[in-house]
Each structure stands twice: as C-alpha cells, then as structure tokens.
Write a protein that holds these residues in place. Structure first.
Motif, mmCIF file in Angstrom:
data_model
loop_
_atom_site.group_PDB
_atom_site.id
_atom_site.type_symbol
_atom_site.label_atom_id
_atom_site.label_comp_id
_atom_site.label_asym_id
_atom_site.label_seq_id
_atom_site.Cartn_x
_atom_site.Cartn_y
_atom_site.Cartn_z
ATOM 1 N N LEU A 169 0.821 -1.206 0.000
ATOM 2 C CA LEU A 169 0.000 0.000 0.000
ATOM 3 C C LEU A 169 0.857 1.259 0.000
ATOM 4 C CD1 LEU A 169 -2.859 -0.969 2.494
ATOM 5 C CD2 LEU A 169 -2.902 -0.986 -0.008
ATOM 6 N N SER A 170 1.981 1.213 0.706
ATOM 7 C CA SER A 170 2.897 2.347 0.730
ATOM 8 C C SER A 170 3.436 2.635 -0.672
ATOM 9 C CB SER A 170 4.049 2.066 1.692
ATOM 10 O OG SER A 170 5.018 3.094 1.627
ATOM 11 N N CYS A 171 3.878 1.584 -1.363
ATOM 12 C CA CYS A 171 4.402 1.740 -2.720
ATOM 13 C C CYS A 171 3.302 2.198 -3.673
ATOM 14 C CB CYS A 171 5.004 0.420 -3.211
ATOM 15 S SG CYS A 171 6.581 0.007 -2.428
ATOM 16 N N TRP A 172 2.110 1.637 -3.501
ATOM 17 C CA TRP A 172 0.981 2.034 -4.352
ATOM 18 C C TRP A 172 0.675 3.521 -4.176
ATOM 19 C CZ3 TRP A 172 -4.462 2.472 -2.430
ATOM 20 C CH2 TRP A 172 -5.343 2.828 -3.460
ATOM 21 N N GLY A 173 0.769 4.010 -2.960
ATOM 22 C CA GLY A 173 0.507 5.423 -2.705
ATOM 23 C C GLY A 173 1.440 6.325 -3.498
ATOM 24 N N LYS A 226 8.731 -2.526 -7.172
ATOM 25 C CA LYS A 226 9.520 -2.202 -5.979
ATOM 26 C C LYS A 226 8.979 -2.959 -4.760
ATOM 27 C CE LYS A 226 11.199 1.879 -3.426
ATOM 28 N NZ LYS A 226 10.716 1.551 -2.078
ATOM 29 N N ALA A 227 7.651 -2.985 -4.633
ATOM 30 C CA ALA A 227 7.038 -3.694 -3.504
ATOM 31 C C ALA A 227 7.355 -5.181 -3.551
ATOM 32 C CB ALA A 227 5.520 -3.483 -3.530
ATOM 33 N N TYR A 228 7.264 -5.758 -4.738
ATOM 34 C CA TYR A 228 7.543 -7.189 -4.870
ATOM 35 C C TYR A 228 9.008 -7.497 -4.584
ATOM 36 C CZ TYR A 228 8.119 -11.833 -6.926
ATOM 37 O OH TYR A 228 8.428 -13.156 -7.122
ATOM 38 N N TYR A 229 9.905 -6.667 -5.097
ATOM 39 C CA TYR A 229 11.335 -6.897 -4.890
ATOM 40 C C TYR A 229 11.685 -6.832 -3.405
ATOM 41 C CZ TYR A 229 16.388 -6.564 -5.639
ATOM 42 O OH TYR A 229 17.740 -6.802 -5.626
ATOM 43 N N GLU A 230 11.119 -5.876 -2.709
ATOM 44 C CA GLU A 230 11.489 -5.648 -1.307
ATOM 45 C C GLU A 230 10.843 -6.652 -0.347
ATOM 46 O OE1 GLU A 230 10.740 -1.550 -0.424
ATOM 47 O OE2 GLU A 230 12.315 -0.820 -1.775
ATOM 48 N N SER A 234 2.249 -8.592 -2.349
ATOM 49 C CA SER A 234 2.497 -7.190 -2.000
ATOM 50 C C SER A 234 2.151 -6.277 -3.172
ATOM 51 C CB SER A 234 3.966 -6.984 -1.609
ATOM 52 O OG SER A 234 4.818 -7.198 -2.723
ATOM 53 N N SER A 235 2.112 -6.819 -4.384
ATOM 54 C CA SER A 235 1.723 -6.021 -5.547
ATOM 55 C C SER A 235 0.333 -6.404 -6.056
ATOM 56 C CB SER A 235 2.754 -6.162 -6.680
ATOM 57 O OG SER A 235 2.865 -7.501 -7.112
ATOM 58 N N ILE A 236 -0.057 -7.664 -5.890
ATOM 59 C CA ILE A 236 -1.394 -8.083 -6.334
ATOM 60 C C ILE A 236 -2.481 -7.343 -5.559
ATOM 61 C CG2 ILE A 236 -3.059 -9.973 -6.331
ATOM 62 C CD1 ILE A 236 -0.820 -11.879 -7.060
ATOM 63 N N ILE A 237 -2.346 -7.276 -4.235
ATOM 64 C CA ILE A 237 -3.383 -6.667 -3.397
ATOM 65 C C ILE A 237 -3.608 -5.186 -3.721
ATOM 66 C CG2 ILE A 237 -3.980 -6.022 -1.021
ATOM 67 C CD1 ILE A 237 -2.755 -8.728 -0.171
ATOM 68 N N PRO A 238 -2.553 -4.343 -3.791
ATOM 69 C CA PRO A 238 -2.806 -2.943 -4.155
ATOM 70 C C PRO A 238 -3.272 -2.778 -5.595
ATOM 71 C CG PRO A 238 -0.453 -3.346 -3.911
ATOM 72 C CD PRO A 238 -1.153 -4.544 -3.363
#
Length: 241
Positions: A87-91, A206-210, A216-220
């Motif tokens: 969610l942080s990355c999505w923001g 970035k979210a997936y890598y970290e 972490s990327s599917i949900i956002p």
C-alpha cells in the motif's frame, strides 16, 4: 546461475506467460467460443467472454501454482507487513500517476485510448469486464510483469524500471489497432501515457522486490482497479449516463 543465462531464461519465461495471456489462449478460445462471443444475446456474450478469461487464468495458474501457493503461505505468516509495504508503494505510484496524467491529458486534450476502451467495456460487457478488471487482470499482470520478470534481474532499480516500461508500453500498444509505422507515428502522443501506467508498474515492482512476495503487488493492484471501476460507475450514475 550466471547472469546472461538467468536473464534469458527469465525473459523466455516472461514471454511465454505473456503470450499465453495476451495471444495464444485468447486466440484459441475465441475460435472455440466464437458463436457465443458474437451472440446478440447480452448474457451469452458476456458469459462467453468471462469463460474465456477464466480458462486463460486457470491455464496460467496451473503453470505457476507451486510458487504462488508457496508465496501465499509466506504471505499468511506476515500479512500486515506485506500489505503495508504494498500500500505504501501504491501510494507513491498513484501520486505520480495522477500528476503525470493531469499534465499529459491537458497536453493531448483527452484520456488514454486504453482508458477509453476499458470504460466502454465496463458498460458494454459488465458481467465479464468487472471481474476481469478487478481480479483476473491484476493477478495475471502481476504474475507476468512482476513475478516472472523478476527472474531475469538481480538489481532492484533495473528490474523496476524494466517492469515499468514494459507494463506501460503494453497498456498503450493494446489500445492501438494497427501497427504500421504511419499509424504508430500518428498516435505518438498516446505513448506519453507510458509514464502514468509505468509509474504504477515501477512501484508495484519495488514492492515485490522488497518483500519477495507477489501479494504485495497483487493486493494494491486489485484495490487500485476496484476503486477505478467504482469511480467510473459512480460518475456515470451521478451524471445519469
């Protein structure tokens, strides 16, 4: 595994999944379901399109199921941490997307063709378009543009930028009906929309890598598309369209 071998093996894997999702499965299933897809009956055509995408989803999921199930189990161990990162990355991605969209839309005096097509399909084929846009599409796009592509790269920035560019480019290309040089040059402004689409792709990568967890990327991504669909439908309702 040495880097060149890793890179080409990962790209082949990504290309294979991408071709299955975008070309092979839809083309074969369209032939099988042709009469249903072209039916004048609203329900039959909608359900036929939904079946096409569900089968495509099922085929790709069977190929990657072991790794995805493993990552899902890891997600269940620390869901809050993974969701917060996503969610942080999505923001950040959403902020860049909105700002760049405003500048580009004011320059071309329109929204992207891809966005126009997506909105039209929501009203013409809602039974298939809504679940595909909200769930199936985000899952398959994250599998291809983040999960599969990650196998080619060790460095975060190179991986995220590559993911962003391919993600943005394909969203633009899928909206262009003819790939001649003249037609591509005629639609050159459309390629500016690689930036807003790519910004989301960058931060999802970035979210997936970290986190090393695709959820972490599917949900956002699911959340983003869900909100987009809700806003389109709500605005249509309020404007009486």
């Amino acid at each position: 595994m040495n880097q060149p071998k890793q890179f080409f093996k990962g790209m082949l894997y990504t290309l294979t999944l991408g071709m299955l999702y975008l070309l092979i499965c839809p083309a074969i299933l369209a032939l099988i379901l042709k009469d249903f897809l072209l039916s004048d009956n609203f329900w039959i055509s909608n359900i036929a399109y939904l079946v096409l995408y569900l089968i495509t989803f099922g085929i790709i999921f069977l190929i990657i199921r072991k790794e995805i199930i493993k990552q899902f189990k890891e997600f269940l161990k620390k869901p809050k941490e993974i969701i917060n990162k996503g969610l942080s990355c999505w923001g950040y991605g959403l902020l860049v997307m909105i700002v760049s969209n405003l500048f580009i839309s004011s320059f071309v005096n329109n929204i992207s063709v891809n966005e126009q097509m997506a909105r039209e399909s929501l009203f013409e084929f809602p039974i298939y378009a809504i679940p595909v846009t909200i769930l199936i599409g985000p899952f398959l796009e994250e599998i291809i543009f983040r999960f599969a592509l990650r196998k080619s790269f060790n460095k975060k920035t190179v991986y995220a930028l590559t993911s962003a560019f391919i993600f943005g480019l394909l969203h633009v290309l899928t909206a262009i009906d003819e790939y001649t040089i003249a037609n591509l040059l005629n639609h050159w402004k459309e390629f500016l929309f690689i930036i807003p689409y790519g910004s989301l792709g960058y931060f999802f990568a970035k979210a997936y890598y970290e986190t090393d967890n695709i959820f972490s990327s599917i949900i956002p991504h699911v959340l983003h598309n869900s909100l987009s669909v809700a806003l389109v439908l709500l605005s249509s309702f309020l404007l009486g369209g």
